[in-house]
Design a protein around this motif. Structure first.
Motif: not given
Length: 278
Positions: A102-120
């Motif tokens: 759910d974090l990756l764009q569709r199409g089979g390539e390793a490309l993220f949908r969002a620019q960033s996420r907050r980490i712990d």
């Protein structure tokens, strides 16, 4: 003089780790550039803005940024002093296996949908330990690869990371708060001070910040200061001076806050970092 100083720390073909320091002299948007391969960027010092089209994201020590292969972006530096980041590169096949779909764009390539996420905080500590141990060549490549993959999984996990929500206008308002905090990290801010600088009421700012970041503003600020401590503590001989520089009322206050967030005191973390270093 070059804008960047790049220190390659690890390259096994599966995992690559690089320490990148930027002088941050470009206050306005830079010329557009793009990454050759997808990688994760973990800022650990300073702040900059990354622009992808009409969207922007704040790059600070509370976030991981996703630089997709062949995706154009620009950067700007609203805060003086430059910045530094640990860059993690994973082979596309392995990244596609480990990243939640759910974090990756569709199409089979390793490309993220969002620019960033907050980490712990655990991810922040892994960034610091990886950097210190690799810079001092005191960690085996296999262990470094394992820690790098652990950092990747933790930074993408639903329980250990957070994606920003809310409207673009509210996200931009929160971005302004982040820039303000980073501009004077050791200041003991009050809600009234922040509201005066940003505009709006303290209540509204706290509500919007909670909605966008999923945590209270004061905790976000605390984690920024403690992330800065992770950057500095391994080479620090005077913990009291460090506590004062980061805006804590005393060494004991700093040590208690650090232990509560990272599970050990600053001195214990420093000992662990030095043990890794030598």
């Amino acid at each position: 003089m070059s804008e960047f100083t790049v220190h390659p720390l690890l390259d096994t073909g599966t995992v690559g780790i690089t320490d990148v320091l930027c002088r941050g002299q470009c206050r306005h948007r830079s010329a557009e550039e793009c990454a050759r391969v997808t990688h994760l960027v973990f800022p650990y010092r300073g702040l900059y803005l990354r622009h992808v089209g009409a969207e922007q994201s704040v790059a600070d020590a509370n976030h991981v940024l996703f630089f997709n292969a062949e995706e154009g972006y620009q950067v700007s530096h609203p805060v003086a002093g430059g910045d530094a980041s640990l860059v993690l590169s994973i082979s596309p096949m392995l990244l596609g296996e480990l990243a939640p779909a759910d974090l990756l764009q569709r199409g089979g390539e390793a490309l993220f949908r969002a620019q960033s996420r907050r980490i712990d905080p655990r991810a922040q500590a892994l960034v610091a330990l990886l950097r210190h141990s690799l810079r001092h060549r005191a960690i085996e490549p296999l262990e470094a690869e394992s820690l790098g993959l652990t950092l990747l999984c933790r930074s993408l996990g639903p329980r250990t990371s957070h994606g920003a929500t809310a409207t673009r206008a509210r996200r931009r308002l929160v971005d302004r708060v982040k820039v303000l905090l980073a501009g004077d990290l050791g200041r003991r801010w009050s809600l009234a001070d922040i509201a005066t600088e940003i505009g709006g009421s303290p209540v509204y700012l706290t509500q919007v910040f909670q909605q966008v970041e999923g945590m209270p503003l004061h905790r976000y600020h605390l984690r920024l200061r403690l992330a800065r401590a992770l950057d500095l503590v391994a080479g620090c001989e005077d913990m009291s001076a460090l506590a004062q520089d980061l805006g804590f009322s005393s060494h004991s206050h700093f040590a208690a806050a650090f232990k509560q967030v990272h599970g050990r005191t600053p001195s214990a973390f420093r000992q662990a970092a030095l043990a890794k270093s030598g």
